[in-house]
Design an enzyme around this catalytic site. Structure first.
Site, mmCIF file in Angstrom:
data_model
loop_
_atom_site.group_PDB
_atom_site.id
_atom_site.type_symbol
_atom_site.label_atom_id
_atom_site.label_comp_id
_atom_site.label_asym_id
_atom_site.label_seq_id
_atom_site.Cartn_x
_atom_site.Cartn_y
_atom_site.Cartn_z
ATOM 1 N N LYS A 31 0.844 -1.205 0.000
ATOM 2 C CA LYS A 31 0.000 0.000 0.000
ATOM 3 C C LYS A 31 0.874 1.249 0.000
ATOM 4 C CE LYS A 31 0.765 1.559 4.365
ATOM 5 N NZ LYS A 31 1.747 2.544 4.564
ATOM 6 N N PRO B 64 9.734 -4.131 -1.099
ATOM 7 C CA PRO B 64 10.897 -3.791 -0.278
ATOM 8 C C PRO B 64 10.561 -3.848 1.218
ATOM 9 C CG PRO B 64 10.583 -2.152 -1.999
ATOM 10 C CD PRO B 64 9.404 -3.070 -2.073
ATOM 11 N N ALA C 292 10.816 -2.950 5.260
ATOM 12 C CA ALA C 292 10.906 -1.741 6.108
ATOM 13 C C ALA C 292 10.886 -0.472 5.259
ATOM 14 C CB ALA C 292 12.164 -1.777 6.990
ATOM 15 N N GLY D 98 7.772 1.405 4.450
ATOM 16 C CA GLY D 98 6.582 2.264 4.515
ATOM 17 C C GLY D 98 5.518 1.818 3.533
ATOM 18 N N LEU D 99 5.608 0.538 3.108
ATOM 19 C CA LEU D 99 4.673 0.012 2.107
ATOM 20 C C LEU D 99 3.792 -1.110 2.679
ATOM 21 C CD1 LEU D 99 7.169 -0.158 -0.920
ATOM 22 C CD2 LEU D 99 5.361 1.538 -0.554
ATOM 23 N N ALA D 100 3.847 -1.314 3.989
ATOM 24 C CA ALA D 100 3.036 -2.334 4.685
ATOM 25 C C ALA D 100 3.352 -3.758 4.227
ATOM 26 C CB ALA D 100 1.539 -2.052 4.541
ATOM 27 N N GLY D 101 4.596 -4.015 3.866
ATOM 28 C CA GLY D 101 4.985 -5.351 3.395
ATOM 29 C C GLY D 101 4.702 -6.443 4.426
ATOM 30 N N ASP E 80 -1.892 -1.534 10.232
ATOM 31 C CA ASP E 80 -2.148 -1.561 8.782
ATOM 32 C C ASP E 80 -2.754 -2.880 8.311
ATOM 33 O OD1 ASP E 80 -1.208 0.984 8.225
ATOM 34 O OD2 ASP E 80 0.845 0.303 7.852
HETATM 35 O O1 C5P Z 1 0.664 -0.974 14.534
HETATM 36 P P1 C5P Z 1 2.064 -1.125 14.065
HETATM 37 O O2 C5P Z 1 2.789 -2.242 14.773
HETATM 38 O O3 C5P Z 1 2.204 -1.227 12.596
HETATM 39 O O4 C5P Z 1 2.798 0.219 14.475
HETATM 40 C C1 C5P Z 1 4.192 0.351 14.498
HETATM 41 C C2 C5P Z 1 4.570 1.518 15.386
HETATM 42 O O5 C5P Z 1 4.148 2.740 14.789
HETATM 43 C C3 C5P Z 1 3.925 1.505 16.761
HETATM 44 O O6 C5P Z 1 4.707 0.778 17.663
HETATM 45 C C4 C5P Z 1 3.900 2.980 17.114
HETATM 46 O O7 C5P Z 1 5.160 3.392 17.583
HETATM 47 C C5 C5P Z 1 3.679 3.650 15.765
HETATM 48 N N1 C5P Z 1 2.259 3.974 15.492
HETATM 49 C C6 C5P Z 1 1.650 5.007 16.188
HETATM 50 N N2 C5P Z 1 0.335 5.289 15.933
HETATM 51 C C7 C5P Z 1 -0.359 4.592 15.013
HETATM 52 C C8 C5P Z 1 0.255 3.541 14.282
HETATM 53 C C9 C5P Z 1 1.570 3.265 14.560
HETATM 54 O O8 C5P Z 1 2.268 5.668 17.025
HETATM 55 N N3 C5P Z 1 -1.626 4.904 14.788
#
Ligand code: C5P
Length: 317
Positions: A11, A99, A101, A103-106, A141
């Site tokens: 995404k 790819p 890590a 920012g593409l929700a892999g 995500d």
């Molecule tokens: O939910 P996810 O594990 O993908 O989030 C990764 C990190 O991104 C979280 O540990 C948090 O630090 C940050 N995050 C946040 N607020 C969100 C989504 C993610 O602070 N709504």
């Protein structure tokens, strides 16, 4: 069936606004998420032992519990112990194209594919919203990745409102292979630098989150107008990532200076930068131009497009 192959698309964020923090340590977000054609293939199949195994063609991807796909299978085994006992363990093979890590929700889309695949393997008959709810316990995500397409995401990113699908925009993605941005670091730094501007009153928070529904970018999405969408791209996390990662800023600037680029932005917490186009031809042309402008083996460039779906089953045996 003992085996399913699924497509797990990446995404991009067309819009990412941080509006406040939450008691659980996460942030209140207002986003527009868009599935793209760049995808991993996930094969899930039943094995006779009661274990969970993950294999991946990409050396950087862990195959233990730190992999979200592993945790998705573990969650299913915990939630549905009878089915786990009846059907046995699962082997998950990940053919990684997205790819890592980036920012593409892999990782999130792989986890979503495992939830969908095991639901099918174990004949659980879960609904989309049940799968999304399970996904929400794995990561913010993951719920979006289940059905994908185009959607507004609020709350932690897990409250979804579908938008009319966009299938008419071409994309070039740029990512430095060796560059990774930690998502927790990006949000933490944003809180440190801009936390003063967070909305703290719950009524105002809800109003601000709802405002995206009537905002200019949603109108542009509903009108399926790539030029307008590109004008309204926004990502608050650029404010903390770009100053610390000058390569990402440079890549964004190089994209912005190419003819045919409708708009450019970093996706999620980065470091991937994307640019939007009306046609595949323009996208291919700009990919070549960026390659010439930034001579660096570490820079990977992909041409892809917006798609209208999330996890999709491609075959079963
Ligand atoms: O939910 P996810 O594990 O993908 O989030 C990764 C990190 O991104 C979280 O540990 C948090 O630090 C940050 N995050 C946040 N607020 C969100 C989504 C993610 O602070 N709504």
């Amino acid at each position: 069936m003992r085996s399913y192959s699924l497509i797990a698309p990446a995404k991009i964020n067309l819009y990412l606004e941080i509006i406040g923090d939450r008691p659980d340590g996460y942030h209140e977000l207002s986003m527009i998420l868009q599935s793209i054609g760049l995808a991993d293939q996930i094969d899930v199949h039943s094995i006779s032992t009661d274990s969970i195994r993950v294999r991946c063609n990409h050396p950087q991807v862990p195959t233990d519990k730190s992999n979200l796909a592993y945790r998705a299978a573990e969650l299913m085994a915990m939630q549905f112990p009878q089915a786990f006992a009846q059907y046995g363990g699962v082997e998950i093979s990940i053919n990684k194209q997205i790819p890592v890590a980036a920012g593409l929700a892999g990782g999130s889309t792989n986890a979503a594919a495992v939830l969908v695949g095991i639901d099918l393997l174990w004949k659980l008959g879960l609904t989309q919203s049940e799968l999304e709810e399970l996904g929400g316990t794995l990561g913010s995500d993951v719920p979006f990745c289940v059905a994908g397409g185009t959607a507004i995401a609020t709350g932690r990113g897990d409250q979804l409102s579908p938008l009319p699908s966009l299938d008419n925009i071409y994309i070039v993605l740029g990512k430095y292979r060796s560059l990774e941005v930690s998502t927790p670091w990006a949000y933490k730094t944003y809180r440190e630098q801009f936390g003063d501007s967070y909305i703290r009153d719950s009524d105002n928070l809800a109003a601000r989150a709802n405002a995206v529904h009537s905002g200019a970018i949603v109108k542009a999405v509903v009108d399926k107008n790539p030029g307008e969408i590109a004008q309204k791209l926004h990502n608050d996390l650029e404010r903390v990532v770009l100053p610390v990662y000058p390569q990402v800023l440079e890549l964004r600037e190089v994209f912005a200076n190419q003819e045919g680029v409708l708009g450019t932005m970093m996706s999620g917490s980065g470091p991937t930068v994307f640019a939007l186009f009306e046609s595949q031809q323009e996208a291919e042309q700009v990919k070549l131009q960026v390659k010439e402008a930034i001579i660096d083996e570490d820079l990977e460039l992909f041409v892809t497009r917006t798609i209208t779906h999330g996890i999709k089953v491609v075959s079963s045996v």
